[in-house]
Design a protein around this motif. Structure first.
Motif, short mmCIF file in Angstrom:
data_model
loop_
_atom_site.label_atom_id
_atom_site.label_comp_id
_atom_site.label_asym_id
_atom_site.label_seq_id
_atom_site.Cartn_x
_atom_site.Cartn_y
_atom_site.Cartn_z
N VAL A 9 0.71 -1.06 -0.14
CA VAL A 9 0.08 -0.16 -0.15
C VAL A 9 0.65 1.14 -0.21
CG1 VAL A 9 -1.90 1.17 1.33
CG2 VAL A 9 -1.87 -1.75 1.27
N VAL A 10 0.37 2.17 -1.06
CA VAL A 10 1.46 3.00 -0.99
C VAL A 10 0.77 4.93 -1.21
CG1 VAL A 10 3.12 4.81 -2.50
CG2 VAL A 10 3.37 1.78 -2.12
N GLY A 11 0.89 5.68 0.14
CA GLY A 11 -0.20 6.55 -0.19
C GLY A 11 -1.77 6.53 -0.55
N LEU A 12 -2.35 5.65 0.51
CA LEU A 12 -3.06 5.52 0.10
C LEU A 12 -4.53 6.60 1.11
CD1 LEU A 12 -5.96 3.88 -0.82
CD2 LEU A 12 -5.77 2.03 1.58
N ARG A 13 -5.26 6.91 -0.39
CA ARG A 13 -6.74 7.70 0.90
C ARG A 13 -7.91 7.73 0.28
NH1 ARG A 13 -4.14 12.38 2.57
NH2 ARG A 13 -2.15 12.81 2.33
N GLN A 14 -8.86 7.30 1.37
CA GLN A 14 -10.18 7.52 1.31
C GLN A 14 -10.51 8.22 1.87
OE1 GLN A 14 -10.85 5.35 -1.14
NE2 GLN A 14 -10.61 3.48 -0.74
N ARG A 15 -12.24 8.58 1.02
CA ARG A 15 -13.37 10.28 1.67
C ARG A 15 -14.30 9.22 1.88
NH1 ARG A 15 -11.59 14.75 1.65
NH2 ARG A 15 -9.94 15.04 1.19
N TYR A 16 -15.19 9.72 2.82
CA TYR A 16 -16.90 9.62 2.42
C TYR A 16 -17.42 11.04 2.61
CZ TYR A 16 -15.80 5.31 4.01
OH TYR A 16 -15.40 3.18 4.77
N GLY A 17 -17.55 11.16 0.76
CA GLY A 17 -18.20 12.82 1.13
C GLY A 17 -17.17 14.09 1.64
N ASP A 18 -17.48 14.80 2.29
CA ASP A 18 -15.94 15.59 2.52
C ASP A 18 -14.90 14.95 3.83
OD1 ASP A 18 -17.30 16.02 4.59
OD2 ASP A 18 -17.45 18.28 4.83
N PHE A 19 -14.88 13.33 4.31
CA PHE A 19 -14.17 13.46 5.73
C PHE A 19 -13.01 12.37 4.99
CE2 PHE A 19 -13.83 10.22 8.95
CZ PHE A 19 -13.12 10.55 9.25
N GLU A 20 -12.03 12.63 5.14
CA GLU A 20 -11.32 11.38 4.93
C GLU A 20 -10.69 10.57 5.77
OE1 GLU A 20 -7.27 12.09 2.69
OE2 GLU A 20 -7.06 13.28 3.90
N ALA A 21 -10.86 9.51 5.48
CA ALA A 21 -11.19 8.70 6.29
C ALA A 21 -9.39 7.67 6.41
CB ALA A 21 -11.88 7.66 6.64
N VAL A 22 -8.96 7.31 5.52
CA VAL A 22 -7.18 6.95 5.85
C VAL A 22 -6.64 8.43 4.44
CG1 VAL A 22 -5.79 5.57 4.70
CG2 VAL A 22 -8.34 4.91 5.10
N SER A 57 -12.42 0.79 -4.29
CA SER A 57 -11.68 1.21 -5.04
C SER A 57 -10.85 2.35 -4.34
CB SER A 57 -11.70 1.55 -6.69
OG SER A 57 -12.76 2.65 -6.61
N ALA A 58 -9.77 2.64 -4.05
CA ALA A 58 -8.55 3.76 -3.68
C ALA A 58 -9.28 4.94 -4.47
CB ALA A 58 -7.04 3.19 -3.82
N HIS A 59 -9.40 6.09 -3.57
CA HIS A 59 -9.21 7.30 -3.92
C HIS A 59 -7.98 8.42 -4.51
CE1 HIS A 59 -13.13 7.60 -1.84
NE2 HIS A 59 -14.04 7.43 -2.87
N ALA A 60 -7.38 7.61 -4.03
CA ALA A 60 -5.98 7.84 -4.07
C ALA A 60 -4.37 6.57 -3.91
CB ALA A 60 -5.69 9.19 -3.56
N GLY A 61 -3.74 6.85 -3.75
CA GLY A 61 -2.57 6.03 -3.86
C GLY A 61 -2.79 4.36 -4.68
N THR A 62 -1.69 3.96 -4.46
CA THR A 62 -2.12 2.61 -4.71
C THR A 62 -1.59 1.07 -4.29
OG1 THR A 62 0.31 2.45 -5.15
CG2 THR A 62 -0.38 2.79 -7.23
N VAL A 63 -2.73 0.33 -4.38
CA VAL A 63 -2.90 -1.15 -3.85
C VAL A 63 -3.08 -2.40 -3.91
CG1 VAL A 63 -4.07 -2.40 -1.99
CG2 VAL A 63 -4.48 -0.13 -2.22
N ARG A 64 -1.84 -2.62 -3.91
CA ARG A 64 -1.76 -4.37 -4.47
C ARG A 64 -1.73 -5.28 -4.08
NH1 ARG A 64 -2.55 -1.24 -7.90
NH2 ARG A 64 -1.16 -0.19 -9.44
N VAL A 65 -2.25 -6.26 -3.81
CA VAL A 65 -2.56 -7.58 -2.89
C VAL A 65 -1.94 -8.81 -4.38
CG1 VAL A 65 -3.44 -9.16 -2.34
CG2 VAL A 65 -4.08 -6.84 -1.48
N LEU A 66 -0.52 -9.26 -3.79
CA LEU A 66 -0.59 -10.98 -4.86
C LEU A 66 0.27 -10.33 -6.22
CD1 LEU A 66 -2.50 -13.58 -3.93
CD2 LEU A 66 -0.30 -13.03 -2.88
N GLY A 67 0.68 -8.80 -5.79
CA GLY A 67 0.54 -7.87 -7.25
C GLY A 67 -0.04 -6.80 -8.19
#
Length: 321
Positions: A9-22, A57-67
């Motif tokens: 996981v690199v730079g993962l960001r997740q939002r719910y509306g205007d709230f950034e949870a990650v 899906s990630a709002h920003a950043g990259t996520v990889r599981v087993l490549g």
């Protein structure tokens, strides 16, 4: 799907509306490793886990599981992944054996039913209907279903919630055996002892960020030793001594006072490695001079709970939502 990193996981960001949870989470889990993700309620653990499991899906950043991207490439990734959610969805009128058979029918290369029942400690409940199981037994059934398909990567979200101490210990051993067989495990838990017992490495999340990460030893390093005791009832708290650390520091440490179970407890937190013996000697001389008995006197290293509370205490109030 060979990769040097089972999870990345690199730079993962997740939002719910205007709230950034990650908020910019980065982590990696090596093949055959158990990684514990800890944090307060609302820290962003579940959102992070759901992204890794491919549910969003990630709002920003990259996520990889087993490549691979677990959301975009879900069809390729899913057969190699086992998931144990915080709450499972069962057919209440099916028996335990029937429930396992339903999952086996949907899973390529499924383990035998008898093996799963034995692994999960549910042999005696084989013919019991799901609605009649205790909360801990349902969690063990959740675990059995998560490992039906010989998963390469296993996500365990609060796996021992509702279990008694004996069942929790049995579940720890199941997880250890899975890791020993090469399964990569990402675990979330509110039981800090669970993380200390099981994790090769861990991270503590708070307010959407990873605040500290590493092996248990690395996370505990720098958080010092503790001297604690019950304050004698005849002693005013204001008269507790400051303990002086040896040269070259020469700094002093004041007691932190709290009430625990109706007892006033004093704790000295010593962050300098050479300071423990000197400070303890000074405290005992002070008590002898005043003919005081320090009941419940304890000397210990920092625990994961100490680090957790330190992290939370130092970050509380920053956009906490």
């Amino acid at each position: 799907m060979h990769t040097e990193k089972a999870i990345e996981v690199v730079g993962l960001r997740q939002r719910y509306g205007d709230f950034e949870a990650v908020r910019g989470v980065s982590l990696e889990v090596r093949p055959g490793e158990l990684f514990a993700l800890l944090g307060t309620n609302g820290a962003g653990k579940t959102t992070t886990l759901e992204t890794l499991e491919g549910y969003r899906s990630a709002h920003a950043g990259t996520v990889r599981v087993l490549g691979r991207d677990p959301h975009r490439d879900r069809r390729e990734v899913r057969p190699s992944v086992g998931i144990m959610l915080q709450e499972g969805g069962f057919f209440a009128d099916l028996t335990v054996a029937e429930t396992i058979d339903v999952w086996r029918d949907l899973t390529p290369r499924a383990r035998d039913r008898a093996e799963l029942l034995e692994l999960a400690g549910l042999l005696k409940q084989e013919k019991v209907r799901v609605r009649q199981l205790s909360g801990g037994q349902k969690r063990r059934l959740d675990l059995a279903l998560a490992i039906v398909g010989h998963a390469k990567v296993l996500f365990l979200d609060e796996p021992t919630t509702g279990m008694d101490p004996e069942a929790r210990g049995d579940t720890w051993q199941i997880i250890r055996d899975l890791v020993a067989d090469g399964t990569t495990v990402l675990l979330t838990t509110h039981y800090l002892e669970e993380a200390e017992q099981l994790a090769d490495r861990l991270a503590i999340m708070h307010q959407g960020r990873i605040e500290i990460a590493g092996t248990v030893g690395e996370v505990l390093a720098g958080h010092g030793d503790r001297i604690g005791f019950r304050v004698p009832p005849q002693l005013p708290v204001a008269e507790l001594p400051s303990l002086t650390l040896p040269a070259p520091s020469g700094s002093s440490v004041d007691a932190q006072v709290a009430v625990n179970g109706g007892q006033t407890v004093a704790t000295y937190r010593l962050t300098e490695e050479a300071g423990l013996q000197h400070a303890l000697g000074e405290l005992l001389r002070w008590a002898d001079e005043r003919d005081l008995r320090l009941s419940g006197l304890q000397v210990r290293s920092a625990s994961l709970e100490d680090v957790f509370l330190h992290v939370v205490g130092h970050t509380t109030g920053e956009d906490d939502r």
